[in-house]
Write a protein that holds these residues in place. Structure first.
Motif, PDB file in Angstrom:
ATOM      1  N   UNK A  17       6.344  -3.982   0.419  1.00 15.77           N
ATOM      2  CA  UNK A  17       5.632  -3.918   1.692  1.00 15.77           C
ATOM      3  C   UNK A  17       4.233  -3.335   1.540  1.00 15.77           C
ATOM      4  N   UNK A  18       4.092  -2.372   0.644  1.00 18.71           N
ATOM      5  CA  UNK A  18       2.802  -1.687   0.535  1.00 18.71           C
ATOM      6  C   UNK A  18       1.868  -2.325  -0.491  1.00 18.71           C
ATOM      7  N   UNK A  19       2.417  -2.831  -1.589  1.00 16.83           N
ATOM      8  CA  UNK A  19       1.576  -3.372  -2.662  1.00 16.83           C
ATOM      9  C   UNK A  19       1.607  -4.891  -2.742  1.00 16.83           C
ATOM     10  N   UNK A  20       2.548  -5.514  -2.043  1.00 23.17           N
ATOM     11  CA  UNK A  20       2.612  -6.974  -2.042  1.00 23.17           C
ATOM     12  C   UNK A  20       3.692  -7.507  -2.966  1.00 23.17           C
ATOM     13  N   UNK A  21       4.095  -8.749  -2.714  1.00 20.28           N
ATOM     14  CA  UNK A  21       5.185  -9.355  -3.477  1.00 20.28           C
ATOM     15  C   UNK A  21       4.790  -9.641  -4.921  1.00 20.28           C
ATOM     16  N   UNK A  22       3.505  -9.847  -5.170  1.00 24.33           N
ATOM     17  CA  UNK A  22       3.070 -10.066  -6.546  1.00 24.33           C
ATOM     18  C   UNK A  22       3.360  -8.869  -7.418  1.00 24.33           C
ATOM     19  N   UNK A  23       3.019  -7.675  -6.929  1.00 26.90           N
ATOM     20  CA  UNK A  23       3.315  -6.446  -7.669  1.00 26.90           C
ATOM     21  C   UNK A  23       4.824  -6.248  -7.739  1.00 26.90           C
ATOM     22  N   UNK A  28       4.205   8.190   0.253  1.00 23.33           N
ATOM     23  CA  UNK A  28       2.848   8.233  -0.268  1.00 23.33           C
ATOM     24  C   UNK A  28       2.750   7.897  -1.748  1.00 23.33           C
ATOM     25  N   UNK A  29       3.909   7.816  -2.419  1.00 26.61           N
ATOM     26  CA  UNK A  29       3.851   7.683  -3.880  1.00 26.61           C
ATOM     27  C   UNK A  29       3.253   6.341  -4.309  1.00 26.61           C
ATOM     28  N   UNK A  30       3.340   5.296  -3.454  1.00 26.54           N
ATOM     29  CA  UNK A  30       2.695   4.023  -3.777  1.00 26.54           C
ATOM     30  C   UNK A  30       1.271   4.074  -3.213  1.00 26.54           C
ATOM     31  N   UNK A  31       0.338   4.448  -4.042  1.00 22.11           N
ATOM     32  CA  UNK A  31      -1.033   4.655  -3.565  1.00 22.11           C
ATOM     33  C   UNK A  31      -1.752   3.318  -3.423  1.00 22.11           C
ATOM     34  N   UNK A  32      -1.373   2.608  -2.365  1.00 22.34           N
ATOM     35  CA  UNK A  32      -1.940   1.279  -2.152  1.00 22.34           C
ATOM     36  C   UNK A  32      -3.000   1.330  -1.063  1.00 22.34           C
ATOM     37  N   UNK A  33      -3.771   0.265  -0.996  1.00 24.92           N
ATOM     38  CA  UNK A  33      -4.770   0.163   0.072  1.00 24.92           C
ATOM     39  C   UNK A  33      -4.095   0.098   1.433  1.00 24.92           C
TER      40      UNK A  33
END
Length: 617
Positions: free
Chosen positions: A211-217, A469-474
């Motif tokens: 959800x935070x970084x996208x399905x590609x990641x 917060x651990x996934x420091x995504x945009x």
């Protein structure tokens, strides 16, 4: 009849014979021409065909090879004559090819078989070989073999077979292949003295990554997980991706169940180490269920038992493992019933909110309160948050629960301002779940709660766990900035208990750190050094972030934390969580906890009388 007549008859017969002979000669000549044309046509077909035609004698030697042999065998056709056919065949296929040639002797009809030969590239390539025994034909005198290169077909078949039994993303075995391997393990179980087990793995917090970084990641992460899993097991063990973020591992012929536990712990440790994805650290965990492969079980039974054990492990806490036991079925049934009751409670509005005061450690003045979700069931009584919050997260019920808490807490905080007789309004802290944080409606939910209640935004603090917060995504940063744009404050709850990274404290707009009670317990404890609490408080000072200590139960803890520089605190020393009406009653007259000096000078009780010290559920 006179002589002349006889002569005429004889002459006519001779002429007829000559005519017949001439006709036969013409016919034979026509047959010869037709045969020659047929032979020429056959030779042209053989010469131009992409298939190789071989004639093999009874001794196994090649007597004739068509020109196509150059393409298939990588050598001139003439160089093959006199060579034993089996010398060109792959060693693993020689027995099969020899058996086929031997069985052909004197047998009519055609037979086909596939074997490998050394190709023009020097590599082994698959051929389809159609054989016909024409040894009885003088013009042939051997076995005719039509050799067709089927390497591309076999490669395609192999690729399709691999795709049918392997996961396209990770290249691991898929569910079908895994269940097939488990079925073989079940069949061997009665004869084996060593246990085989299945591990069922479910990644923790994978949805947050997607959800935070996208399905590609997310896909990159699954591939990286597959790679790490392969380093945790033996070469002969089977790893499969069952779908989504679920994996399974078949461990055969183990020393004992302790060996399976060691591998499960090895996997947990490996997956807790952060993954480096697109220049950032990505954190996940794994919950593992362990089930023994037993004789008489179906492969589906074994996998279901491991899945059940995983479900049990995740229900206790993330990042754990559990070994299947029959009584787990009852546990799952109880959990399903609890989930049904929780849904009914949410629909009926039976979820309640209680409040625990937060005070200034130095002066004893009340700073605000933390809103805590509570559930009282008619038959179950008080249901501990640890029992139902996890279920609410998994099922998504935490989102409507969160909206309810937002509205209730903001409404109450606005009401209490009237009871403060002009004093500064109480600040209200509300826990924001990771699931709700990912919802697109979050900003609107918070904005609407503030609008409907009339509460000033600065009086609201949202408490977020480190796992959010651990996934420091945009996307995470944009969501936090959007919340800050509403005018509220942000706090990190239970700071230091998760995957802490000092980097996000500078990157994200954080206003407050809440020190978990596990770091508060050693404060003022003989023989203990509260080094972590001291470090968090110092970090807060350095970054200009306020610190709140949770779980303060003894005056010595309050004094020790205050001396370290912590400004705010909450815990049983001051008050336990209480209902809104009871808190409101205590606010009619301004009251506060004794200051540090007053606490040393007297035995003055906390601001709330004993009747308001409710048990925490």
């Amino acid at each position: 009849m006179n002589f002349v007549a006889l002569l005429v008859v004889a002459l006519a017969a001779s002429l007829t014979a000559v005519a017949i002979l001439a006709w036969r000669v013409r016919r034979v000549r026509g047959d010869v021409h037709a045969l020659r044309r047929s032979e020429a046509r056959f030779r042209s077909l053989v010469q131009l065909s992409s298939d190789v035609t071989l004639i093999v004698g009874g001794d196994g030697e090649i007597r004739y090879a068509s020109p196509a042999a150059q393409r298939t065998f990588g050598r001139r056709a003439s160089s093959l004559e006199g060579i034993k056919l089996l010398s060109l065949v792959h060693p693993d296929d020689v027995t099969q090819a020899g058996r086929l040639l031997g069985a052909l002797a004197g047998e009519p009809g055609r037979t086909s078989c596939e074997w490998r030969v050394r190709g023009s590239t020097g590599m082994w390539q698959w051929t389809e070989n159609t054989t016909t025994d024409l040894s009885h034909e003088p013009s042939v005198g051997g076995v005719v073999i039509n050799v067709r290169d089927i390497s591309e077909r076999r490669t395609l078949e192999s690729r399709l077979t691999h795709q049918a039994f392997h996961d396209a993303l990770t290249r691991l075995a898929n569910r079908s292949l895994f269940l097939n391997r488990v079925s073989h393990a079940v069949a061997r179980a009665p004869r084996s003295q060593r246990p085989s087990v299945v591990l069922f793995l479910d990644l923790d917090d994978f949805k947050k990554v997607n959800d935070s970084l996208g399905h590609g990641v997310g896909d990159e992460l699954l591939i990286a997980v597959a790679g790490r899993l392969s380093t945790c097991v033996r070469p002969g063990d089977t790893i499969a991706r069952l779908g989504g973020d679920e994996f399974a591992i078949l461990l055969e012929e183990l020393d004992d169940m302790g060996h399976a536990v060691q591998i499960a712990e090895r996997i947990s440790t490996a997956l807790r180490t952060p993954f480096r994805m697109q220049g950032r650290d990505v954190f996940i965990g794994v919950s593992i269920g362990i089930a023994t492969v037993a004789a008489g079980d179906s492969p589906e039974d074994v996998l279901r038992n491991a899945d059940l054990a995983m479900y049990f492990a995740k229900g206790r806490d993330k990042g754990r493992w559990a070994i299947y036991a029959p009584e787990m079925h009852q546990h799952v049934m109880d959990r399903l019933e609890l989930e049904a009751d929780l849904r009914a409670a949410v629909d009926a509005g039976d979820i309640r909110v209680e409040y625990q005061p937060i005070v200034h450690l130095e002066s004893g003045d009340m700073y605000g309160v933390e809103a805590l979700v509570r559930w009282h069931h008619a038959a179950r009584g008080h249901v501990a948050p640890s029992r139902f919050v996890g279920i609410a997260e998994e099922t998504g019920l935490i989102v409507p629960i969160g909206r309810h808490v937002f509205h209730e807490a903001c409404h109450r905080a606005r009401e209490w301002r009237m009871h403060r007789n002009g004093a500064r309004p109480l600040c209200i802290s509300v826990n924001l779940s990771g699931r709700h944080f990912q919802e697109a409606s979050l900003i609107d939910d918070v904005r609407e709660a503030l609008r409907a209640s009339g509460l000033e935004p600065w009086a609201l603090t949202l408490e977020i766990t480190e796992s959010v917060l651990m996934q420091r995504s945009d996307a995470t940063l944009d969501k936090l900035r959007a919340l800050k744009a509403l005018g509220l404050r942000l706090a990190i709850d239970d700071f230091g208990t998760g995957y802490s990274s000092l980097g996000y404290l500078q990157q994200f707009p954080i206003d407050m750190l809440k020190i978990d009670r596990t770091f508060v317990d050693p404060v003022a404890m003989p023989g203990s050094d509260p080094v972590l609490a001291r470090a968090i408080i110092a970090l807060g000072k350095t970054l200009g972030i306020e610190t709140v200590a949770e779980g303060i139960e003894r005056p010595e803890q309050r004094e020790g934390l205050r001396a370290m520089g912590c400004t705010l605190g909450q815990g049983y020393l001051f008050a336990r969580p209480m209902a809104a009406d009871e808190l409101a009653a205590s606010l009619i007259e301004p009251q506060r906890v004794p200051s540090v000096a007053e606490a040393h000078a007297s035995d003055r009780p906390p601001i709330f009388p004993p009747s308001l010290l409710l048990p925490e559920f």
